[in-house]
Enzyme design. Sequence first.
Site, PDB file in Angstrom:
ATOM      1  N   ARG A  31       0.852  -1.200   0.000  1.00 35.94           N
ATOM      2  CA  ARG A  31       0.000   0.000   0.000  1.00 35.94           C
ATOM      3  C   ARG A  31       0.886   1.248   0.000  1.00 35.94           C
ATOM      4  O   ARG A  31       1.687   1.436   0.907  1.00 35.94           O
ATOM      5  CB  ARG A  31      -0.889  -0.003   1.251  1.00 35.94           C
ATOM      6  CG  ARG A  31      -1.706   1.256   1.427  1.00 35.94           C
ATOM      7  CD  ARG A  31      -2.645   1.147   2.636  1.00 35.94           C
ATOM      8  NE  ARG A  31      -3.454   2.328   2.755  1.00 35.94           N
ATOM      9  CZ  ARG A  31      -3.308   3.281   3.688  1.00 35.94           C
ATOM     10  NH1 ARG A  31      -2.369   3.164   4.605  1.00 35.94           N
ATOM     11  NH2 ARG A  31      -4.093   4.330   3.691  1.00 35.94           N
ATOM     12  N   ASN A  81      -7.436   1.935   9.855  1.00 41.53           N
ATOM     13  CA  ASN A  81      -6.129   2.157  10.473  1.00 41.53           C
ATOM     14  C   ASN A  81      -6.336   2.192  11.978  1.00 41.53           C
ATOM     15  O   ASN A  81      -7.173   2.953  12.480  1.00 41.53           O
ATOM     16  CB  ASN A  81      -5.519   3.498  10.032  1.00 41.53           C
ATOM     17  CG  ASN A  81      -5.164   3.502   8.553  1.00 41.53           C
ATOM     18  OD1 ASN A  81      -5.256   2.480   7.875  1.00 41.53           O
ATOM     19  ND2 ASN A  81      -4.755   4.654   8.060  1.00 41.53           N
ATOM     20  N   GLU A  89      -7.492   8.435   5.964  1.00 40.14           N
ATOM     21  CA  GLU A  89      -7.801   9.143   7.208  1.00 40.14           C
ATOM     22  C   GLU A  89      -8.286  10.577   6.989  1.00 40.14           C
ATOM     23  O   GLU A  89      -7.623  11.540   7.402  1.00 40.14           O
ATOM     24  CB  GLU A  89      -6.581   9.141   8.137  1.00 40.14           C
ATOM     25  CG  GLU A  89      -6.086   7.751   8.493  1.00 40.14           C
ATOM     26  CD  GLU A  89      -5.035   7.759   9.610  1.00 40.14           C
ATOM     27  OE1 GLU A  89      -4.626   8.846  10.054  1.00 40.14           O
ATOM     28  OE2 GLU A  89      -4.649   6.661  10.051  1.00 40.14           O
ATOM     29  N   HIS A 140      -3.005  10.903   0.532  1.00 39.82           N
ATOM     30  CA  HIS A 140      -2.465  10.724   1.885  1.00 39.82           C
ATOM     31  C   HIS A 140      -1.888  12.082   2.295  1.00 39.82           C
ATOM     32  O   HIS A 140      -0.688  12.220   2.547  1.00 39.82           O
ATOM     33  CB  HIS A 140      -1.425   9.605   1.905  1.00 39.82           C
ATOM     34  CG  HIS A 140      -1.185   9.004   3.262  1.00 39.82           C
ATOM     35  ND1 HIS A 140      -1.301   7.660   3.533  1.00 39.82           N
ATOM     36  CD2 HIS A 140      -0.838   9.567   4.439  1.00 39.82           C
ATOM     37  CE1 HIS A 140      -1.015   7.415   4.807  1.00 39.82           C
ATOM     38  NE2 HIS A 140      -0.731   8.577   5.389  1.00 39.82           N
ATOM     39  N   TYR A 194      -4.289   2.124  15.855  1.00 45.72           N
ATOM     40  CA  TYR A 194      -3.071   2.153  16.683  1.00 45.72           C
ATOM     41  C   TYR A 194      -3.362   1.931  18.159  1.00 45.72           C
ATOM     42  O   TYR A 194      -2.664   1.187  18.825  1.00 45.72           O
ATOM     43  CB  TYR A 194      -2.308   3.466  16.464  1.00 45.72           C
ATOM     44  CG  TYR A 194      -1.737   3.531  15.069  1.00 45.72           C
ATOM     45  CD1 TYR A 194      -0.519   2.948  14.774  1.00 45.72           C
ATOM     46  CD2 TYR A 194      -2.455   4.112  14.022  1.00 45.72           C
ATOM     47  CE1 TYR A 194       0.002   2.948  13.485  1.00 45.72           C
ATOM     48  CE2 TYR A 194      -1.950   4.123  12.731  1.00 45.72           C
ATOM     49  CZ  TYR A 194      -0.727   3.536  12.464  1.00 45.72           C
ATOM     50  OH  TYR A 194      -0.235   3.527  11.191  1.00 45.72           O
ATOM     51  N   GLU A 201      -3.571   0.000   8.162  1.00 46.85           N
ATOM     52  CA  GLU A 201      -2.395   0.411   8.952  1.00 46.85           C
ATOM     53  C   GLU A 201      -2.534  -0.136  10.361  1.00 46.85           C
ATOM     54  O   GLU A 201      -3.612  -0.075  10.964  1.00 46.85           O
ATOM     55  CB  GLU A 201      -2.265   1.941   9.070  1.00 46.85           C
ATOM     56  CG  GLU A 201      -1.805   2.636   7.823  1.00 46.85           C
ATOM     57  CD  GLU A 201      -1.674   4.146   7.999  1.00 46.85           C
ATOM     58  OE1 GLU A 201      -1.417   4.603   9.136  1.00 46.85           O
ATOM     59  OE2 GLU A 201      -1.839   4.853   6.998  1.00 46.85           O
TER      60      GLU A 201
HETATM   61  C1  FCB Z   1      -1.465   7.416  10.566  1.00 49.32           C
HETATM   62  C2  FCB Z   1      -1.018   7.917   9.197  1.00 49.32           C
HETATM   63  C3  FCB Z   1       0.324   7.394   8.768  1.00 49.32           C
HETATM   64  C4  FCB Z   1       1.307   7.302   9.906  1.00 49.32           C
HETATM   65  C5  FCB Z   1       0.697   6.627  11.103  1.00 49.32           C
HETATM   66  C6  FCB Z   1       1.634   6.487  12.284  1.00 49.32           C
HETATM   67  O1  FCB Z   1      -2.371   8.306  11.110  1.00 49.32           O
HETATM   68  O2  FCB Z   1      -1.968   7.550   8.227  1.00 49.32           O
HETATM   69  O3  FCB Z   1       0.774   8.209   7.711  1.00 49.32           O
HETATM   70  O4  FCB Z   1       1.835   8.534  10.183  1.00 49.32           O
HETATM   71  O5  FCB Z   1      -0.447   7.308  11.519  1.00 49.32           O
END
Ligand code: FCB
Length: 467
Positions: free
Chosen positions: A87, A305, A176, A131, A307, A371
């Site tokens: 990607r 995405n 995002e 992006h 985290y 992500e």
């Molecule tokens: C996301 C972004 C990516 C990267 C990660 C850590 O929000 O899409 O570009 O910076 O965080």
Amino acid sequence: MTTLALHNATASEVAFPPTFRWGAATAAYQIEGAADEDGRTPSIWDTFSRTPGKVRNGDTGDIAADHYHCMREDVAIMAALGLTDYRFSVSWPRVQPGGRGPASQKGLDFYRALVDELLAKGIRPVLTLYHWDLPQELEDAGGWPQRDTAQRFADYTALVAEALGDRVHTWTTLNEPWCAAFLGYAEGVHAPGRTEPEAALRAAHHLNLAHGLAVDVLREQAHPSAEVSLTLNLAAVRPLSDSPTDTDAARRIDALANRIFLDPVFHGRYPQDLRADTAKLTDWSFVQDGDLPIISRPIDSLGINYYSPTMIAAGSHPLPSPWPAAQEHVRFVPAPGPRTAMDWPVDADGLHELLTRLRDELPDTPLLITENGAAYDDYADPTGAVHDPERITYLRSHLQAVHRAMAAGADVRGYFLWSLLDNFEWAYGYSKRFGIVHVDFATQRRTPKDSALWYADVVAQGRLPHD
Ligand code: FCB
């Protein structure tokens, strides 16, 4: 089918279906460098990173990981890792300098060469059109709060689709849009650095519209078998308690982080509570007749995405805030547990929560994790090796969470680790390393970290190794 394949694995095994897509992700401004080569013009991130005080240490993406020149080496690394998918994003000002008018053939040539190289190695290209690198001229004309930017995005999409429509497997319109709208136009910690809450809501709508217009272009110009997608950073929203004030604070954030995108894209409407919450700022008259049917064109998959989770209580958030009209009602509570170098909590259950929510709310939409990953302070030791056991632990727990969600019926088709390479981490510059491949930015030397070798094993086996 997914359930059957999972069922066949023995109970102790975390095995994925043979068709599962294993990838890694990057983004143009974060890795390419070559900021003023071959006709590329500045994006809002070039301008922002050159503005004193905006990016740590004054870092810019001018050189980054020099992927523009190291592309073949980088694809060879992906092939050595056994990735099935890659990607990446296209830099808008590289392929359409200034954001209007004809394409730059040299700019397109770079992506033609990248896609050909990927295909030659049997790696599926997953192309993100946006992006975050809006051509600066379009920001000068008003940026995403300006409706015309959505039309400009559709025109740009047509140029890329014309050049690559026959060869790209998966097209992601936006990455995002929450960050683009709310970090860029409300909190101002991302480019273009504006702190205008009403403009941020307009930006969100025009990003949604840009997505829908691009879907129409792709359906016309891309290969009929192309998969069309959108990537959202949905928040795994958790109220601190079940008190009415905490749950109402969580509802507000769910509206501004999640439903502001999910509802128009999948149901053709904006949430009533979101309109009511933001009524002091806007009457939403920027939503014109006919916009919602465009925004809600069917798509083939949704990219997520993830985290870390978002814990919310009643309270207030300091200004400038990325939460228009909610900042007087919400506060963010640090979640307990281990942290990454970003100070983000490590909590894989949040990913499971999101995936099972989407299973229930969008049962017919295949999901991709586009992500997931973690920054740690890793370094090459005197032998040249990069040991990153914490990243392996992070990845393992999140893949376990994906697997659990799939066993519970979530239709997850693939996983893209963020990131292939250490890179320019936006306002943090080069201070945060997310790569599974270490980059020595002074020499551009690439060294696969232990996590890369671990991931290659996962991909080859289609399952997680025993601890
Ligand atoms: C996301 C972004 C990516 C990267 C990660 C850590 O929000 O899409 O570009 O910076 O965080």
